[in-house]
Enzyme design. Structure first.
Site, PDB file in Angstrom:
ATOM      1  N   GLU A 144     -47.299  47.689  46.369  1.00  0.00           N
ATOM      2  CA  GLU A 144     -48.251  46.700  45.828  1.00  0.00           C
ATOM      3  C   GLU A 144     -49.586  47.371  45.472  1.00  0.00           C
ATOM      4  O   GLU A 144     -50.668  46.929  45.855  1.00  0.00           O
ATOM      5  CB  GLU A 144     -48.466  45.529  46.792  1.00  0.00           C
ATOM      6  CG  GLU A 144     -48.937  44.272  46.090  1.00  0.00           C
ATOM      7  CD  GLU A 144     -49.137  43.086  47.028  1.00  0.00           C
ATOM      8  OE1 GLU A 144     -50.140  43.042  47.742  1.00  0.00           O
ATOM      9  OE2 GLU A 144     -48.267  42.188  47.023  1.00  0.00           O
ATOM     10  N   ASP A 148     -53.193  45.441  51.325  1.00  0.00           N
ATOM     11  CA  ASP A 148     -54.637  45.606  51.441  1.00  0.00           C
ATOM     12  C   ASP A 148     -55.181  45.252  52.829  1.00  0.00           C
ATOM     13  O   ASP A 148     -56.337  44.861  52.968  1.00  0.00           O
ATOM     14  CB  ASP A 148     -55.311  44.722  50.392  1.00  0.00           C
ATOM     15  CG  ASP A 148     -54.784  43.296  50.428  1.00  0.00           C
ATOM     16  OD1 ASP A 148     -54.245  42.893  51.480  1.00  0.00           O
ATOM     17  OD2 ASP A 148     -54.898  42.581  49.418  1.00  0.00           O
ATOM     18  N   HIS A 202     -56.609  30.879  54.859  1.00  0.00           N
ATOM     19  CA  HIS A 202     -57.032  31.737  55.970  1.00  0.00           C
ATOM     20  C   HIS A 202     -58.066  32.787  55.593  1.00  0.00           C
ATOM     21  O   HIS A 202     -58.434  33.613  56.414  1.00  0.00           O
ATOM     22  CB  HIS A 202     -55.812  32.462  56.553  1.00  0.00           C
ATOM     23  CG  HIS A 202     -55.210  33.467  55.612  1.00  0.00           C
ATOM     24  ND1 HIS A 202     -55.681  34.750  55.515  1.00  0.00           N
ATOM     25  CD2 HIS A 202     -54.200  33.365  54.721  1.00  0.00           C
ATOM     26  CE1 HIS A 202     -54.970  35.398  54.600  1.00  0.00           C
ATOM     27  NE2 HIS A 202     -54.072  34.576  54.104  1.00  0.00           N
ATOM     28  N   GLU A 208     -60.369  43.053  51.719  1.00  0.00           N
ATOM     29  CA  GLU A 208     -59.126  43.568  51.134  1.00  0.00           C
ATOM     30  C   GLU A 208     -59.341  44.352  49.839  1.00  0.00           C
ATOM     31  O   GLU A 208     -58.605  45.291  49.551  1.00  0.00           O
ATOM     32  CB  GLU A 208     -58.138  42.414  50.896  1.00  0.00           C
ATOM     33  CG  GLU A 208     -57.536  41.819  52.172  1.00  0.00           C
ATOM     34  CD  GLU A 208     -58.439  40.808  52.868  1.00  0.00           C
ATOM     35  OE1 GLU A 208     -59.530  40.500  52.324  1.00  0.00           O
ATOM     36  OE2 GLU A 208     -58.064  40.324  53.953  1.00  0.00           O
ATOM     37  N   HIS A 233     -52.779  28.974  60.220  1.00  0.00           N
ATOM     38  CA  HIS A 233     -52.884  30.379  60.632  1.00  0.00           C
ATOM     39  C   HIS A 233     -53.414  30.421  62.067  1.00  0.00           C
ATOM     40  O   HIS A 233     -54.218  29.566  62.466  1.00  0.00           O
ATOM     41  CB  HIS A 233     -53.851  31.071  59.672  1.00  0.00           C
ATOM     42  CG  HIS A 233     -53.833  32.564  59.714  1.00  0.00           C
ATOM     43  ND1 HIS A 233     -54.383  33.277  60.741  1.00  0.00           N
ATOM     44  CD2 HIS A 233     -53.343  33.484  58.843  1.00  0.00           C
ATOM     45  CE1 HIS A 233     -54.235  34.572  60.503  1.00  0.00           C
ATOM     46  NE2 HIS A 233     -53.601  34.733  59.356  1.00  0.00           N
ATOM     47  N   ARG A 268     -61.127  35.202  54.981  1.00  0.00           N
ATOM     48  CA  ARG A 268     -62.406  35.425  55.661  1.00  0.00           C
ATOM     49  C   ARG A 268     -63.598  34.889  54.889  1.00  0.00           C
ATOM     50  O   ARG A 268     -64.529  34.348  55.450  1.00  0.00           O
ATOM     51  CB  ARG A 268     -62.629  36.929  55.840  1.00  0.00           C
ATOM     52  CG  ARG A 268     -62.322  37.423  57.212  1.00  0.00           C
ATOM     53  CD  ARG A 268     -62.727  38.879  57.357  1.00  0.00           C
ATOM     54  NE  ARG A 268     -62.335  39.344  58.664  1.00  0.00           N
ATOM     55  CZ  ARG A 268     -61.071  39.520  59.028  1.00  0.00           C
ATOM     56  NH1 ARG A 268     -60.095  39.283  58.174  1.00  0.00           N
ATOM     57  NH2 ARG A 268     -60.779  39.922  60.244  1.00  0.00           N
TER      58      ARG A 268
HETATM   59  C1  UD1 Z   1     -55.129  39.687  57.976  1.00  0.00           C
HETATM   60  C2  UD1 Z   1     -55.466  40.537  56.747  1.00  0.00           C
HETATM   61  C3  UD1 Z   1     -55.371  39.708  55.481  1.00  0.00           C
HETATM   62  C4  UD1 Z   1     -54.031  39.019  55.376  1.00  0.00           C
HETATM   63  C5  UD1 Z   1     -53.789  38.221  56.638  1.00  0.00           C
HETATM   64  C6  UD1 Z   1     -52.417  37.623  56.579  1.00  0.00           C
HETATM   65  C7  UD1 Z   1     -57.103  42.298  57.088  1.00  0.00           C
HETATM   66  C8  UD1 Z   1     -58.508  42.706  56.969  1.00  0.00           C
HETATM   67  N1  UD1 Z   1     -56.815  41.008  56.803  1.00  0.00           N
HETATM   68  O1  UD1 Z   1     -56.154  38.735  58.119  1.00  0.00           O
HETATM   69  O2  UD1 Z   1     -55.518  40.565  54.350  1.00  0.00           O
HETATM   70  O3  UD1 Z   1     -54.063  38.158  54.266  1.00  0.00           O
HETATM   71  O4  UD1 Z   1     -53.875  39.084  57.785  1.00  0.00           O
HETATM   72  O5  UD1 Z   1     -52.270  36.538  57.413  1.00  0.00           O
HETATM   73  O6  UD1 Z   1     -56.269  43.091  57.417  1.00  0.00           O
HETATM   74  N2  UD1 Z   1     -53.871  35.925  65.405  1.00  0.00           N
HETATM   75  C9  UD1 Z   1     -53.050  35.610  66.458  1.00  0.00           C
HETATM   76  N3  UD1 Z   1     -51.695  35.848  66.333  1.00  0.00           N
HETATM   77  C10 UD1 Z   1     -51.150  36.363  65.222  1.00  0.00           C
HETATM   78  C11 UD1 Z   1     -51.995  36.673  64.144  1.00  0.00           C
HETATM   79  C12 UD1 Z   1     -53.354  36.459  64.247  1.00  0.00           C
HETATM   80  O7  UD1 Z   1     -53.499  35.119  67.476  1.00  0.00           O
HETATM   81  O8  UD1 Z   1     -49.934  36.542  65.177  1.00  0.00           O
HETATM   82  C13 UD1 Z   1     -55.337  35.700  65.534  1.00  0.00           C
HETATM   83  C14 UD1 Z   1     -55.982  36.688  66.516  1.00  0.00           C
HETATM   84  O9  UD1 Z   1     -57.011  36.032  67.192  1.00  0.00           O
HETATM   85  C15 UD1 Z   1     -56.565  37.743  65.581  1.00  0.00           C
HETATM   86  C16 UD1 Z   1     -57.012  36.873  64.428  1.00  0.00           C
HETATM   87  O10 UD1 Z   1     -55.961  35.915  64.263  1.00  0.00           O
HETATM   88  O11 UD1 Z   1     -57.615  38.472  66.186  1.00  0.00           O
HETATM   89  C17 UD1 Z   1     -57.283  37.578  63.127  1.00  0.00           C
HETATM   90  O12 UD1 Z   1     -56.238  38.454  62.754  1.00  0.00           O
HETATM   91  P1  UD1 Z   1     -56.538  39.657  61.686  1.00  0.00           P
HETATM   92  O13 UD1 Z   1     -55.284  40.353  61.379  1.00  0.00           O
HETATM   93  O14 UD1 Z   1     -57.694  40.465  62.163  1.00  0.00           O
HETATM   94  O15 UD1 Z   1     -57.070  38.906  60.407  1.00  0.00           O
HETATM   95  P2  UD1 Z   1     -56.376  37.881  59.430  1.00  0.00           P
HETATM   96  O16 UD1 Z   1     -57.418  36.900  59.054  1.00  0.00           O
HETATM   97  O17 UD1 Z   1     -55.105  37.397  59.997  1.00  0.00           O
HETATM   98  N1  UDP Z   2     -45.739  32.140  55.459  1.00  0.00           N
HETATM   99  C1  UDP Z   2     -44.842  31.901  56.508  1.00  0.00           C
HETATM  100  N2  UDP Z   2     -45.118  30.877  57.368  1.00  0.00           N
HETATM  101  C2  UDP Z   2     -46.214  30.097  57.242  1.00  0.00           C
HETATM  102  C3  UDP Z   2     -47.115  30.364  56.183  1.00  0.00           C
HETATM  103  C4  UDP Z   2     -46.849  31.398  55.305  1.00  0.00           C
HETATM  104  O1  UDP Z   2     -43.828  32.579  56.642  1.00  0.00           O
HETATM  105  O2  UDP Z   2     -46.408  29.192  58.057  1.00  0.00           O
HETATM  106  C5  UDP Z   2     -45.465  33.271  54.551  1.00  0.00           C
HETATM  107  C6  UDP Z   2     -45.498  32.974  53.091  1.00  0.00           C
HETATM  108  O3  UDP Z   2     -44.238  32.563  52.632  1.00  0.00           O
HETATM  109  C7  UDP Z   2     -45.955  34.279  52.464  1.00  0.00           C
HETATM  110  C8  UDP Z   2     -46.755  34.937  53.555  1.00  0.00           C
HETATM  111  O4  UDP Z   2     -46.511  34.209  54.740  1.00  0.00           O
HETATM  112  O5  UDP Z   2     -44.861  35.120  52.167  1.00  0.00           O
HETATM  113  C9  UDP Z   2     -48.213  34.934  53.210  1.00  0.00           C
HETATM  114  O6  UDP Z   2     -48.944  35.378  54.290  1.00  0.00           O
HETATM  115  P1  UDP Z   2     -50.502  35.096  54.444  1.00  0.00           P
HETATM  116  O7  UDP Z   2     -50.868  33.899  53.642  1.00  0.00           O
HETATM  117  O8  UDP Z   2     -50.778  35.076  55.897  1.00  0.00           O
HETATM  118  O9  UDP Z   2     -51.151  36.422  53.843  1.00  0.00           O
HETATM  119  P2  UDP Z   2     -51.555  36.891  52.371  1.00  0.00           P
HETATM  120  O10 UDP Z   2     -50.369  36.795  51.501  1.00  0.00           O
HETATM  121  O11 UDP Z   2     -52.691  36.016  51.917  1.00  0.00           O
HETATM  122  O12 UDP Z   2     -52.027  38.285  52.568  1.00  0.00           O
END
Ligand code: UD1
Ligand code: UDP
Length: 409
Positions: free
Chosen positions: A117, A95, A213, A131, A245, A215
């Site tokens: 999924e 999602d 994490h 999502e 995160h 939103r």
């Molecule tokens: C996204 C997904 C969410 C998922 C989550 C998993 C959407 C709308 N949301 O949310 O469904 O649960 O990922 O973690 O797609 N950032 C870094 N390095 C990284 C990753 C993130 O710096 O490796 C920071 C950046 O500033 C980035 C921000 O996190 O702009 C947000 O990342 P984004 O993918 O937009 O949203 P998530 O909250 O991570």
């Molecule tokens: N995870 C990881 N390292 C961490 C925290 C989580 O590898 O420090 C893994 C966790 O085992 C799970 C996945 O990340 O499989 C979940 O990702 P996240 O919570 O970012 O996204 P969501 O599942 O909520 O979309």
């Protein structure tokens, strides 16, 4: 069959890794992996641990990216790639913005989409945001709907999706989890090095593993979550580990509020193997993550879900997961209750509600089956076209071009 998997974030990579491996191992599949890199470091961590290499890397993440900014970058880049790579099918997961935009871009180009999924629902577009909208749209435009559970299938049937398009496979997270656990169990040196990294685990105190994490909890929600965690950490028999995160909307407030709290260890995101090790050692898991809910339940752990609603109710019905929202009183009172439940009691509960660890081979088998059908249909179509052409020729008419049907591949 040329199957392109498109992944952008950490959870997509973890849950698609077994599918990509199964595609690579299949003799009739040509597997291509494209990264949007909606996440960067957190995505790379996963690819490294699963030893997966990408064929295309769009490298689109920007610090503090907006949903619309990211969406427009993905639309632009993925469209060019679809035009040149010409996949037969594109697989997306879950999602995220990556899944939503990629699926719509494929729809615009008449490329069949497989949704891994499929069918998860809260029926509230604001929870989880965005999502819930993303996954509904992906389902709407998909040809193959790989539902992880029977309930997800029922959700799709209620939306009048044809049952032929829905395949209940189990959730691929269980495949990944089992793979990692086996890897750790088979390697005593690895176990030692993991144990040495977390000396806190030898303190005799109970490990509380935390992630958060979402939103919809940014701002006041995270303040309440942190209040709850600092109250829990007042107990002298617990140690909290919270891998943060990288989203600054999460890491900044949590560091500010909990940075100095005793028995709270804020650490950078860990690689998947380390996280699975921590999960397996946890007494209680507190999270708002989708994947972590599934993993904790699959390991027979008690998990407090810091959301008002969940699209994964199977763990709650099994009795291992508990919805607590972000109210500190509710989080703390539920914690006091579950921390006293013994591991043995929890382990007696059904832990297989999300799958049996064979979801990925089922997904690839369905794709292979559809290819067989496609080949057979093509042969039958050719035969019947010849027949029709013969009749048309006899009648002195021109054949109409066949109408595109998105389900027929
Ligand atoms: C996204 C997904 C969410 C998922 C989550 C998993 C959407 C709308 N949301 O949310 O469904 O649960 O990922 O973690 O797609 N950032 C870094 N390095 C990284 C990753 C993130 O710096 O490796 C920071 C950046 O500033 C980035 C921000 O996190 O702009 C947000 O990342 P984004 O993918 O937009 O949203 P998530 O909250 O991570
Ligand atoms: N995870 C990881 N390292 C961490 C925290 C989580 O590898 O420090 C893994 C966790 O085992 C799970 C996945 O990340 O499989 C979940 O990702 P996240 O919570 O970012 O996204 P969501 O599942 O909520 O979309």
């Amino acid at each position: 069959m040329r199957v392109m998997s498109v992944v952008g974030t950490r959870p997509e990579a973890i849950k698609m890794a077994p599918v990509i491996k199964a595609l690579q191992a299949h003799p009739n599949m040509n597997s291509v992996l494209c990264l949007t890199a909606q996440h960067r470091e957190m995505l790379d961590q996963v690819l490294e641990i699963f030893a997966i290499k990408a064929d295309f890397d769009l490298d689109l993440m920007q610090p503090s990216q907006t949903l619309n900014g990211l969406s427009s970058r993905i639309f632009q880049s993925i469209d060019e790639l679809l035009a040149s790579a010409k996949p037969d099918v594109v697989l997306v997961h879950g999602d995220t913005t990556t899944a939503f935009v990629t699926s719509v871009a494929c729809f615009h180009r008449n490329i069949p989409v497989g949704h891994v999924e499929a069918g998860l629902r809260t029926y509230d577009l604001s929870r989880p945001f965005p999502e819930e909208m993303n996954r509904r749209i992906v389902d709407l435009v998909s040809t193959f709907l790989f539902a992880p559970t029977e309930r997800a299938k029922q959700n799709l049937l209620a939306e009048r999706v044809s049952s032929d398009e829905i395949h209940v496979t189990g959730n691929t997270i269980v495949d990944s989890l089992r793979f990692m656990i086996a890897k750790i169990d088979d390697d005593p040196e690895l176990q030692l090095s993991l144990a040495e990294r977390f000396t806190v685990l030898t303190s005799g105190r109970k490990l509380v593993l935390v992630t958060g994490h979402r939103r919809e909890s940014f701002g006041p929600g995270f303040e309440r979550i942190c209040q709850a965690l600092s109250r829990i950490a007042e107990r002298s028999d617990v140690e909290l580990i919270y891998p943060l995160h990288l989203n600054p909307n999460v890491s900044k407030p949590v560091n500010n509020i909990l940075g100095r709290a005793r028995r709270v260890h804020l650490i950078p995101p860990t690689d998947y193997m380390t996280f699975v090790h921590l999960l397996s050692r946890a007494a209680v898991v507190i999270t708002d993550s989708g994947g972590v809910q599934e993993e904790a339940v699959s390991l027979g752990k008690r998990v407090l879900v810091m959301r008002e609603l969940t699209e994964r109710p199977e763990g709650i019905e099994a009795g291992l997961a508990h919805l607590v929202g972000t109210d500190p009183n509710l989080i703390c009172s539920k914690f006091e209750e579950v921390v006293e439940v013994s591991d043995e009691t929890s382990r007696e509960i059904n832990q297989s509600v999300y799958g049996d660890g064979n979801a990925a081979p089922r997904i690839v088998a369905e794709l292979a089956k559809s290819q067989g059908l496609r080949n057979r249909n093509a042969t039958e179509r050719t035969k019947s076209n010849m027949h029709v052409l013969g009749e048309l020729a006899t009648a002195g008419m021109r054949r109409a071009s066949p109408k595109y049907t998105r389900r027929a591949i």
